[in-house]
Scaffold this active site. Sequence first.
Site, PDB file in Angstrom:
ATOM      1  N   ASP A   1       1.028  -1.141   0.095  1.00 20.94           N
ATOM      2  CA  ASP A   1      -0.130  -0.111   0.022  1.00 20.94           C
ATOM      3  C   ASP A   1       0.815   1.397   0.034  1.00 20.94           C
ATOM      4  OD1 ASP A   1      -2.276   1.794   0.243  1.00 20.94           O
ATOM      5  OD2 ASP A   1      -2.729   1.217   2.324  1.00 20.94           O
TER       6      ASP A   1
ATOM      7  N   HIS B   1      -7.757   0.247   9.748  1.00 19.63           N
ATOM      8  CA  HIS B   1      -6.619   0.569   8.607  1.00 19.63           C
ATOM      9  C   HIS B   1      -7.113   2.161   8.669  1.00 19.63           C
ATOM     10  CE1 HIS B   1      -4.281   0.244   4.985  1.00 19.63           C
ATOM     11  NE2 HIS B   1      -4.581   1.362   4.660  1.00 19.63           N
TER      12      HIS B   1
ATOM     13  N   HIS C   1      -5.838   6.394   8.193  1.00 19.59           N
ATOM     14  CA  HIS C   1      -5.352   7.139   7.426  1.00 19.59           C
ATOM     15  C   HIS C   1      -5.027   8.696   8.248  1.00 19.59           C
ATOM     16  CE1 HIS C   1      -5.160   5.588   2.940  1.00 19.59           C
ATOM     17  NE2 HIS C   1      -4.903   4.815   3.975  1.00 19.59           N
TER      18      HIS C   1
ATOM     19  N   CYS D   1      -3.708   7.880  -0.260  1.00 19.80           N
ATOM     20  CA  CYS D   1      -4.816   7.518  -1.047  1.00 19.80           C
ATOM     21  C   CYS D   1      -4.735   8.526  -2.104  1.00 19.80           C
ATOM     22  CB  CYS D   1      -6.340   7.790  -0.412  1.00 19.80           C
ATOM     23  SG  CYS D   1      -7.669   7.708  -1.478  1.00 19.80           S
TER      24      CYS D   1
END
Lengths: 315, 315
Positions: A30, A222, A224, A255
Site C-alpha cells: 500500500d 486501517h 489514514h 490515497c
Amino acid sequence: MSTLELGLPMPVPAPGLPARVRIHEVGARDGLQNEKATVPTEVKAEFIRRLADAGLTTVEATSFVHPKWVPQLADAEQLFPLVADLPVALPVLVPNERGLDRALALGATRVAVFASATESFAKANLNRTVDEALAMFEPVVARAKAEGAEQVRGYLSMCFGDPWEGPVPASQVVHVCRALLDMGCDELSLGDTIGVATPGQVSALLTALGAAGVPTEALAVHFHDTYGQALANTLAALQYGVTTVDASAGGLGGCPYAKSATGNLATEDLVWMLHGLGIETGVDLGRLVATSEWMAGRLGRPSPSRTVRALSHKE
Amino acid sequence: MSTLELGLPMPVPAPGLPARVRIHEVGARDGLQNEKATVPTEVKAEFIRRLADAGLTTVEATSFVHPKWVPQLADAEQLFPLVADLPVALPVLVPNERGLDRALALGATRVAVFASATESFAKANLNRTVDEALAMFEPVVARAKAEGAEQVRGYLSMCFGDPWEGPVPASQVVHVCRALLDMGCDELSLGDTIGVATPGQVSALLTALGAAGVPTEALAVHFHDTYGQALANTLAALQYGVTTVDASAGGLGGCPYAKSATGNLATEDLVWMLHGLGIETGVDLGRLVATSEWMAGRLGRPSPSRTVRALSHKE
C-alpha cells in the site's frame, strides 16, 4: 540510562486495552503502490527483509493486480521469491482469479481481496457495483481456501466517509463485512481511505458490527492520517477490543483520491503509542526507524512520520 | 452537499465526553516565540484578530518576559493595545513581578506564569530550583489576584517526560499543581513539553491529580505532536473529563529542546476531532484554516497541520 534517552516511550498501561497487538505492515504494498518512480525489485526485497528484521510479523509484500493498473507492483513475480524464505507472514493482494493463480503459483499462503463499502468507490476502483465486486471475489476466496491458504483477508475501503457520497452508513459496512465473512474471509480490514473518521464514529461502527454478529477478533483497522486522526481512532478501536492494526512504515503511501501528502498511519507513530501503553508488538522501534530512514533515502524525500523525524534528528 | 464536501467532519458523539471544550489558543505566543525572523507587530495583531474572528474565545496574546530572553515578543507593549478591544480573553505570560507590572499597566486581565515539574528544566529555563521558581511566582499570582485579574493560569512544563531526567513521577506534578493552586492559580496547564506521553500516562497523571484533590475543572492539557501522540492523548484527557485544551493554530511552534520540526498540537487537527465527536468549540474550521494558511505565507513555510494541508489542497 532512561527509556527516553534510548528513544523509547515510557510504558504506562491503560486499563481495558489488549496486552498484545498484531501490526499488519502495509508499507511495501500500500505504501509503495502509488510511487511514480519505479522502485527497483531488490530495494523492495530489502525493505521487506528489514521490516521482518525489525520484528514485524505480518508484512504485506505486493499485489498481483494487472500491471496496467499498478505499474509499481508489476514485479510481483520477481519480488515474491526473493522474500518467500522470511519467517513472517507475507500476504499479497489478489484482485481476481487471475491474480490468485499468479500468487498461488509462487507459493503465497495469505491473500487479500479489496472490497468497497460504497458504490461510488466500487465504481471508481473496480468499475463494478459493490455486490458485483463481492460476486467477483467469491470464487477467489473459495479457491484460496480450497488450495489451503492460511488466511484470506478482505479489505473494505471507504468505511467511514466517501469523497462522493459523504458519511457512510454503518449498515453498508455491515453488509460488506457479512458478505466477506460468509464467503470465507478470516480477517476484515476496515479502511478509512480518506482519513476523515473520528473516534466516536470508530466506536459506533465497531458497535454496529458487533451487534450484527461480526466477531471483533476478525477485525483489523486501517486508518489514514489525512486529518491527523489515525492514532486517536486507533485508541478508540483498541478500547473496543480490536487487536490487529494496519500501518505503513515511515507513513509511506496514501490515497490518490485525497489530495494530501499524508496518508497511511506511520508504523513508528503507532508503535510509540502501543509501547507507551505497555502493549506488546514484537517490534524493535530503533530498527524500524532506521529502515524507514533508509527507505526515505531511496525515495528521495523525508518520512512524514513524526516519530521517524523525532528520532532520526537525534543522530 | 455533505459535510465532507464542505471540509467538515461528520459528528458522531462518543459516550462520556464533554459537550463543549474551550480551546486555549497559544499560536500567537507559544507558536511564534521561537521564530527566528522577527514577525512585524501588525502581522501578530492581525493573526490574533483573525483567530478571534474564527471563533476562538481564548487567544494567548504575548509574553511580558525580558526581551533578552524572547526577542520575538519584545513588542508586547506595542502589540497588546492593538488587540485589547477584541471580545475574547487575551491572557499574557508574565515571568515575574516586573512582567506583571508591564501587563497590568496595559490593562491585561488574564495572566499566566510558567513553572516546571522537573528540577532540570527549572534550572535550564529559569535558573532556579522548582521551589525557588514557585516562590518567585507567589507574589506575582498574589498581586495579580489583588489587582482583580479574572484568571491566573499556571503552566507546568515537562509533566510526563524530561530530556535530562526521563519519565517524570506523577508526585512531582502533583506537588507543583498543589503549590500553584494554593498560591491562587485558577487554571493549570499540564504540558508534555517534549511530546513523549502516551494515553495511559495521561490517564494515570490525571487520576493521581484527582486523588490529590486537584479539581479536574481547573486543568488544561497542553500536548505536543513530536511523536504524533497529541490527539490520542487529548482523547484520553477528554475521557477523564478535561474540558480545556491548549493548541496552536497551524501547529506553529515547538520546544527548542526537542530537535524536531513538529511541536504544538495544531488547533485545526484538534477541532476536526472535537467536531467529529460532536463537541462544541465555537470555532469555524474554514476560517481557522484560512488564518493558518495566511500565517504560513507570512512565515514562508507550510503549516505542519495535517488538517490545514488537507483542506488547503482542496482550493
